[in-house]
Design an enzyme around this catalytic site. Sequence first.
Site, PDB file in Angstrom:
ATOM      1  N   LYS A 111       0.831  -1.207   0.000  1.00 26.87           N
ATOM      2  CA  LYS A 111       0.000   0.000   0.000  1.00 26.87           C
ATOM      3  C   LYS A 111       0.865   1.255   0.000  1.00 26.87           C
ATOM      4  CE  LYS A 111      -4.411  -1.072   0.067  1.00 26.87           C
ATOM      5  NZ  LYS A 111      -5.326  -0.692  -0.982  1.00 26.87           N
ATOM      6  N   LYS A 194      -9.130 -17.022 -13.562  1.00 29.11           N
ATOM      7  CA  LYS A 194     -10.324 -17.112 -12.725  1.00 29.11           C
ATOM      8  C   LYS A 194     -11.265 -15.940 -12.920  1.00 29.11           C
ATOM      9  CE  LYS A 194      -9.163 -14.557  -8.700  1.00 29.11           C
ATOM     10  NZ  LYS A 194      -9.772 -14.271  -7.456  1.00 29.11           N
ATOM     11  N   LYS A 197     -13.202  -9.621 -10.109  1.00 30.69           N
ATOM     12  CA  LYS A 197     -13.611  -8.227 -10.357  1.00 30.69           C
ATOM     13  C   LYS A 197     -12.605  -7.488 -11.217  1.00 30.69           C
ATOM     14  CE  LYS A 197     -13.957  -7.261  -5.830  1.00 30.69           C
ATOM     15  NZ  LYS A 197     -14.353  -8.490  -5.131  1.00 30.69           N
TER      16      LYS A 197
HETATM   17  P1  ADP Z   1     -12.032 -10.823  -6.552  1.00 30.41           P
HETATM   18  O1  ADP Z   1     -11.009 -11.828  -7.007  1.00 30.41           O
HETATM   19  O2  ADP Z   1     -13.165 -10.706  -7.492  1.00 30.41           O
HETATM   20  O3  ADP Z   1     -11.431  -9.471  -6.189  1.00 30.41           O
HETATM   21  P2  ADP Z   1     -12.026 -11.284  -3.734  1.00 30.41           P
HETATM   22  O4  ADP Z   1     -10.534 -11.357  -3.809  1.00 30.41           O
HETATM   23  O5  ADP Z   1     -12.654 -10.135  -3.013  1.00 30.41           O
HETATM   24  O6  ADP Z   1     -12.636 -11.400  -5.210  1.00 30.41           O
HETATM   25  O7  ADP Z   1     -12.531 -12.650  -3.113  1.00 30.41           O
HETATM   26  C1  ADP Z   1     -13.520 -12.794  -2.134  1.00 30.41           C
HETATM   27  C2  ADP Z   1     -13.703 -14.286  -1.889  1.00 30.41           C
HETATM   28  O8  ADP Z   1     -14.176 -14.959  -3.064  1.00 30.41           O
HETATM   29  C3  ADP Z   1     -12.415 -15.024  -1.516  1.00 30.41           C
HETATM   30  O9  ADP Z   1     -12.709 -15.991  -0.527  1.00 30.41           O
HETATM   31  C4  ADP Z   1     -11.981 -15.709  -2.787  1.00 30.41           C
HETATM   32  O10 ADP Z   1     -11.255 -16.895  -2.540  1.00 30.41           O
HETATM   33  C5  ADP Z   1     -13.312 -16.024  -3.460  1.00 30.41           C
HETATM   34  N1  ADP Z   1     -13.177 -16.007  -4.936  1.00 30.41           N
HETATM   35  C6  ADP Z   1     -13.006 -14.914  -5.718  1.00 30.41           C
HETATM   36  N2  ADP Z   1     -12.941 -15.254  -7.035  1.00 30.41           N
HETATM   37  C7  ADP Z   1     -13.081 -16.618  -7.074  1.00 30.41           C
HETATM   38  C8  ADP Z   1     -13.108 -17.597  -8.140  1.00 30.41           C
HETATM   39  N3  ADP Z   1     -13.004 -17.226  -9.409  1.00 30.41           N
HETATM   40  N4  ADP Z   1     -13.248 -18.893  -7.816  1.00 30.41           N
HETATM   41  C9  ADP Z   1     -13.373 -19.270  -6.520  1.00 30.41           C
HETATM   42  N5  ADP Z   1     -13.362 -18.417  -5.471  1.00 30.41           N
HETATM   43  C10 ADP Z   1     -13.219 -17.099  -5.732  1.00 30.41           C
END
Ligand code: ADP
Length: 331
Positions: A111, A194, A197
Site C-alpha cells: 500500500k 479465474k 472483479k
Molecule cells: P475478486 O477476485 O473478485 O477481487 P475477492 O478477492 O474479493 O474477489 O474474493 C472474495 C472471496 O471470493 C475469496 O474468498 C476468494 O477466494 C473467493 N473467490 C473470488 N474469485 C473466485 C473464483 N473465481 N473462484 C473461486 N473463489 C473465488
Amino acid sequence: METVVSGIRSTGRLHLGNYFGALKNFITMQQENRCYFFIADYHALTTHPDPKALSASVRSVLAEYLACGIDPNTATIYRQSDLVETFELYLALNMQAYLGELMKTTSFKDKARKQPENVNAGLLTYPVLMAADILIHKAHKVPVGKDQEQHLEMTRTFARRFNHFHGMDVFPEPVAYNFGKQLVKVPGLDGSGKMGKSEGENNAIYLADAPEVTRKKIMRALTDQGPTEPNSKPPVFIQNLFTLLGLVSTPDVVKHYKKTYADCSIRYGDLKKQLAEDTLAFIAPIRERIVDIENDTALINRVLKDGAEKARESSSKTLQEVRDLWGFKPF
Ligand code: ADP
Ligand code: TRP
C-alpha cells in the site's frame, strides 16, 4: 461449538466466483459454528473513499449476503463501525504491536508503494484492527484467502503476547479456515484464469447483473472452430465453459455437451445458450432477493441493529476482561 469471524471487504459486487468460492461455504458454516460476519467499513477508510460510495457498498454487500442465504437469525451479521468495542481493543492491542513488525507487513509495504501520498497510520496498523475484529469474539477459525495469512499470523502473535503478558489464556490463537476439497476455482469468461472483479468487465458474471447483461457476456465468451478430431482434449477456454456448466446445470446437461464435444457434433451457440439460461435460472432467485433487500431500508437497518446487539454480547464481555486485566476498574 467453535467461533468463526469473517470480515468482508465492502468493495464491488459479488460474482459467481465469490459465490461458489466463499459464500456457499459460509452458508454451510453458519449451521455448524457460531459465526460473526461483519462488513469491514473502517478498514476501507485507509484509502479515503467517497463516503457515499462506501455507504452504498456496505448496503449492497449486506443485501447480497442475505440474498445468498446468510441468515441473520443463525449467524451474526454486523457493520464493523457499529461495534465500538472493537476499537477500544484495537487501541489496547496497539500498545503491544511494534513499529518494526508492522512496517515489515507485506500489505503495508504494498500500500505504501501504491499510495505514497497517503501512507497513514491506519495502513500501518491495519493488521492490529483486523486482530481486534477477530479477538473481540475470541474466534477459533477465520475463513480467509492466502493473501490474509500473514495478517492472521500477526493476530496469533498479538493474542499470544497479550496472554503471556497477563499470564492468562484470554484469547485462543485463531487459525485460517480453508474449505479443503470443496475449494473450487470458478473460471472467468475471457478464456484465461479465474473469474474476478479485476479481470475486466466481461469476465465476471455478477449476481446482480440484469439477465440481458449476463446473456450477452456468456454469448460473447471465447470459443474456437470446434473439435475436428473425435475425443480430443478441449482447450482451456472451452473447458472453462464446461466447468461453469457443471456449476449451474444438471449432470445430464453437462454429459450431453461433453458427448457432443467428443463426437465433434457440438454447436457452441447451443452450449452458450444453455449455459446462459441455466446461469440465469440459478441466479434469478438470488437476484430478485438482492433487489428486494436493497430497497428495503427498514430491513437493512433492522438486520444491522440486531446484528450489532448480538455481536455486543460477546464483544462487551471480552472488552470487560481486557479492561480488568489492565486494571481499568473501580478502586
Ligand atoms: P475478486 O477476485 O473478485 O477481487 P475477492 O478477492 O474479493 O474477489 O474474493 C472474495 C472471496 O471470493 C475469496 O474468498 C476468494 O477466494 C473467493 N473467490 C473470488 N474469485 C473466485 C473464483 N473465481 N473462484 C473461486 N473463489 C473465488
Ligand atoms: N483484511 C481482510 C481482507 O482484506 C478483511 C478483514 C478485516 C478481515 N478484518 C477481518 C477478515 C477479520 C477476517 C477477519 O479481506
